[in-house]
Design a protein around this motif. Structure first.
Motif, PDB file in Angstrom:
ATOM      1  N   VAL A 123       0.730  -1.649  -0.158  1.00 14.04           N
ATOM      2  CA  VAL A 123      -0.316   0.021  -0.081  1.00 14.04           C
ATOM      3  C   VAL A 123       0.760   0.891   0.082  1.00 14.04           C
ATOM      4  CG1 VAL A 123      -1.798   1.216   1.814  1.00 14.04           C
ATOM      5  CG2 VAL A 123      -2.093  -1.036   1.378  1.00 14.04           C
ATOM      6  N   ASN A 124       0.473   1.871  -1.011  1.00 14.52           N
ATOM      7  CA  ASN A 124       1.343   3.508  -1.442  1.00 14.52           C
ATOM      8  C   ASN A 124       3.026   2.641  -0.585  1.00 14.52           C
ATOM      9  OD1 ASN A 124      -0.733   4.978  -1.778  1.00 14.52           O
ATOM     10  ND2 ASN A 124      -1.091   5.198   0.880  1.00 14.52           N
ATOM     11  N   ASP A 125       3.630   1.404  -2.341  1.00 13.44           N
ATOM     12  CA  ASP A 125       5.061   1.161  -1.932  1.00 13.44           C
ATOM     13  C   ASP A 125       5.695   0.464  -1.261  1.00 13.44           C
ATOM     14  OD1 ASP A 125       5.030   1.596  -4.914  1.00 13.44           O
ATOM     15  OD2 ASP A 125       5.478   4.041  -4.376  1.00 13.44           O
ATOM     16  N   GLN A 126       4.460   0.053   0.015  1.00 10.85           N
ATOM     17  CA  GLN A 126       5.183   0.018   2.044  1.00 10.85           C
ATOM     18  C   GLN A 126       4.075  -1.623   1.437  1.00 10.85           C
ATOM     19  OE1 GLN A 126       7.318   1.067   3.703  1.00 10.85           O
ATOM     20  NE2 GLN A 126       7.572   3.113   2.824  1.00 10.85           N
ATOM     21  N   MET A 127       5.373  -2.747   2.451  1.00 13.26           N
ATOM     22  CA  MET A 127       4.372  -3.959   2.419  1.00 13.26           C
ATOM     23  C   MET A 127       3.832  -3.703   3.873  1.00 13.26           C
ATOM     24  SD  MET A 127       6.091  -7.723   1.335  1.00 13.26           S
ATOM     25  CE  MET A 127       7.122  -7.832   3.434  1.00 13.26           C
ATOM     26  N   ILE A 128       2.682  -4.306   3.530  1.00  9.63           N
ATOM     27  CA  ILE A 128       1.779  -4.099   4.811  1.00  9.63           C
ATOM     28  C   ILE A 128       2.191  -5.951   5.274  1.00  9.63           C
ATOM     29  CG2 ILE A 128       0.008  -2.889   4.129  1.00  9.63           C
ATOM     30  CD1 ILE A 128      -1.716  -4.789   3.418  1.00  9.63           C
ATOM     31  N   GLN A 129       2.152  -5.494   6.538  1.00 10.39           N
ATOM     32  CA  GLN A 129       2.562  -6.810   7.881  1.00 10.39           C
ATOM     33  C   GLN A 129       1.141  -7.385   7.937  1.00 10.39           C
ATOM     34  OE1 GLN A 129       5.692  -7.841   8.745  1.00 10.39           O
ATOM     35  NE2 GLN A 129       5.474  -6.333   6.742  1.00 10.39           N
TER      36      GLN A 129
END
Length: 198
Positions: A123-129
């Motif tokens: 999400v927005n180039d950040q991998m979510i945990q």
């Protein structure tokens, strides 16, 4: 003559006493009827209030299917809270084609969503945990990635990514605020698994 007068007075005393006793009994029966009537009225009012609260503010959902396993399983009863302010990670119930579906919020309005071939979600180039997943999977995806969530909508996915049909599918797409029936909060059945759901 005197005996007759005494008998008459005694008879009147007995009759007066009987009348008083009957009057007391009638008053007691009247109070009991009033207590029963009040109790029934209170029970009906409480039941109606409970139904109203359950319908309008705290709906309860029965889980069918396996798209949210292992977080939610078939047969679970989940208490939810009404509202439209949902954040990433919340479990929500929403209306779709005269059914209620349960999924997890992944992204909000304006966010960019991407999913790689291994099933990692960004999400927005950040991998979510996603500690709630047993297995990552790209699953059934008919949208073009990366995908921007439209205004006023949320992007949702099931926890069982292999079989869940959710916002990755053009058929369901993103969920508008007015479709949301509630945010799932508390498992109330089975009793052995009672507790907050995340």
């Amino acid at each position: 003559m005197q005996q007759e007068t005494v008998d008459k007075e005694t008879s009147e005393e007995v009759t007066t006493r009987q009348l008083r006793e009957e009057l007391d009994q009638e008053r007691t029966r009247g109070r009991q009827r009033q207590i029963v009537t009040n109790t029934i009225f209170i029970l009906i009012t409480v039941a109606a209030a409970a139904v109203l609260i359950a319908t309008l503010a705290l709906p309860i959902f029965h889980i069918y299917g396996k798209s949210m396993a292992p977080t939610l399983n078939e047969g679970d009863l989940i208490l939810s809270v009404k509202g439209e302010d949902m954040k990433t990670g919340d479990l929500i119930a929403f209306y779709y084609n005269n059914k209620i579906l349960i999924k997890r919020v992944i992204a909000n309005s304006g966010d960019w969503v991407n999913i790689d071939e291994s099933g990692n979600v960004f999400v927005n180039d950040q991998m979510i945990q996603e500690p709630y997943l047993q297995k990552k999977s790209k699953g059934i995806c008919s949208i073009k990635l990366p995908y921007q969530v439209p205004d006023g909508k949320v992007f949702v996915m099931g926890d069982n990514r292999d079989i869940s049909i959710d916002s990755r599918s053009k058929e369901i797409g993103c969920i508008a605020g007015e479709q949301i029936a509630g945010r799932l909060e508390l498992r109330i059945w089975p009793l052995g698994k009672m507790g907050f759901v995340r």
